[in-house]
Scaffold this motif. Structure first.
Motif, PDB file in Angstrom:
ATOM      1  N   PRO A 128       0.826  -1.214   0.000  1.00 54.79           N
ATOM      2  CA  PRO A 128       0.000   0.000   0.000  1.00 54.79           C
ATOM      3  C   PRO A 128       0.861   1.265   0.000  1.00 54.79           C
ATOM      4  O   PRO A 128       1.903   1.299   0.628  1.00 54.79           O
ATOM      5  N   TYR A 154       0.417   4.338   6.009  1.00 57.50           N
ATOM      6  CA  TYR A 154       1.236   3.556   5.072  1.00 57.50           C
ATOM      7  C   TYR A 154       2.720   3.914   5.212  1.00 57.50           C
ATOM      8  O   TYR A 154       3.059   5.047   5.547  1.00 57.50           O
ATOM      9  N   ASP A 168      -5.180   6.938  -2.590  1.00 60.10           N
ATOM     10  CA  ASP A 168      -4.899   5.851  -1.658  1.00 60.10           C
ATOM     11  C   ASP A 168      -4.805   4.593  -2.522  1.00 60.10           C
ATOM     12  O   ASP A 168      -5.756   4.243  -3.221  1.00 60.10           O
ATOM     13  N   PRO A 215      -4.294   0.884  -1.906  1.00 64.02           N
ATOM     14  CA  PRO A 215      -4.118  -0.257  -1.002  1.00 64.02           C
ATOM     15  C   PRO A 215      -3.568  -1.482  -1.729  1.00 64.02           C
ATOM     16  O   PRO A 215      -2.903  -2.321  -1.118  1.00 64.02           O
TER      17      PRO A 215
END
Ligand code: KG4
Ligand code: ZN
Length: 354
Positions: free
Chosen positions: A133, A270, A148, A150
């Motif tokens: 991620p 992260y 984002d 992931p």
């Protein structure tokens, strides 16, 4: 099984072809030819019709050169990846038609790639251990996205720009300062010799970081551009002020980008941040992001050559999709507004915290 893939990118003003050998888990770049179209400089921006014509003239030799540099013949190509959008539709059409024709002739799979997803795959090509991620800041001439990521193929949009893209702001400010298009690299160079703080410009939407709503990670660059325009008009000696103005603009733009990347990284927890797209060539941006996220967080950026438009990144994204069993038919059409595959909005924000 590793595949030998030929990739083509013609979405804007670079004609590019690359050969990669590998799988979704890792690819070796065997060649990458990038031919930049100089013709647009004198017009202060990309002229779509001229871009298409230049692609038509150069696509054949660029592909031949990529194959020659990789040391393979056309018959050894096992798959074709080509940018299907977004971009200039006439420019996209040239690469797509060429790719489709080759795929038909060789009877190999064709995969249409989203240009922006391609940008995300540039840094991992050079840093094979890099993967999700991560939080990605994708800053190019046409787009500004905070994402984002992931997992590969899963993209959550945290924020985008309300008006100009980051690179577009650099280019427009360049025009105001009397610089050639595209001006990003030149502004960075000028800013190095400029005095910090002599011109202090607004940091747009920095204050929304404390919001819970969709403005939290949003950007806006048009007000900053207007502030610069006013300062240029007020200057009685642009020659003297140019570097200081460039510095003032860059400091403001970079401060907002870095602060929002760092806040998103912190929210998600992260270990990695990826900077991608042409504006990621900017060392001041990289330094500001590194300072904002702290030394525990890895800040990954591709080399300048792979940050700006190129076919290698399209090939890497293509390999990922091919290995997932995806491929396109020969009826694939270029799409100037192609939706980002796998992109969903991250809002409402509470869902962000896992
Ligand atoms: O990703 P890219 O090559 O093309 C698009 O997909 O748009 O990005 C080009 C953009 C241009 O706006 C250019 O001015 C900007 O990247 N750029 C930079 C730098 N190098 C290129 N912006 C700031 N600093 C740089 N060093
Ligand atoms: Zn691009």
């Amino acid at each position: 099984m590793p595949k030998t893939l030929l990739a083509i990118e013609t979405s804007c003003d670079e004609t590019s072809a690359a050969v990669l050998v590998g799988t979704a888990d890792g690819a070796t770049l065997r060649s990458c030819v990038i031919l930049s179209q100089d013709v647009h400089r004198i017009f202060g921006g990309v002229v779509p019709e001229l871009a298409s014509r230049a692609h038509l003239t150069t696509i054949g030799p660029v592909v031949d050169q990529a194959l020659a540099e990789a040391g393979i013949s056309l018959e050894e190509v096992e798959a074709i990846a080509v940018t299907a959008g977004p971009g200039l539709v006439g420019a996209l059409l040239v690469g797509l038609m060429y790719g489709k024709t080759l795929a038909f002739r060789l009877a190999v799979p064709l995969i249409g790639v989203h240009h922006l997803e391609g940008h995300l795959f540039a840094a991992p090509l050079e840093q094979p251990d890099l993967g999700p991620p991560f939080v990605a800041l994708l800053v190019s001439g046409g787009h500004t996205l905070l994402l984002d990521v992931p997992a590969w193929g899963e993209y959550r949009l945290l924020g985008t720009t309300r008006d100009d893209a980051a690179g577009e702001a650099f280019d427009k400010v360049g025009t105001l300062l009397g610089l050639e298009y595209p001006a990003g690299a030149m502004i960075e160079r000028l800013a190095l010799t400029g005095t910090a703080g002599r011109f202090s410009f607004p940091r747009p939407m920095l204050n929304t970081l404390s919001d819970d709503g969709p403005d939290r990670f949003a950007f806006s660059f048009s007000g900053l551009k207007t502030a610069l325009l006013r300062a240029v008009r007020a200057s009685d000696d642009l020659e003297r002020d140019r570097a200081d103005l460039a510095r003032g603009f860059q400091d403001a733009a970079v401060a907002v980008l870095a602060a929002k990347v760092a806040a998103a990284r912190e929210l998600l927890g992260y270990p990695t941040v990826v900077l991608a797209g042409g504006v990621a060539c900017n060392t001041a941006l990289r330094n500001a992001v590194e300072a904002a996220v702290g030394s525990e967080v890895r800040v990954a950026v591709a080399s300048n050559r792979l940050n700006t438009d190129n076919a290698a990144m399209i090939g890497a994204a293509g390999l990922f999709h091919l290995q997932r069993g995806e491929q396109h038919g020969l009826d694939l059409q270029p799409d100037a507004g192609l939706p980002f595959p796998g992109l969903v909005t991250a809002f409402p924000l509470p869902s962000l915290t896992r």
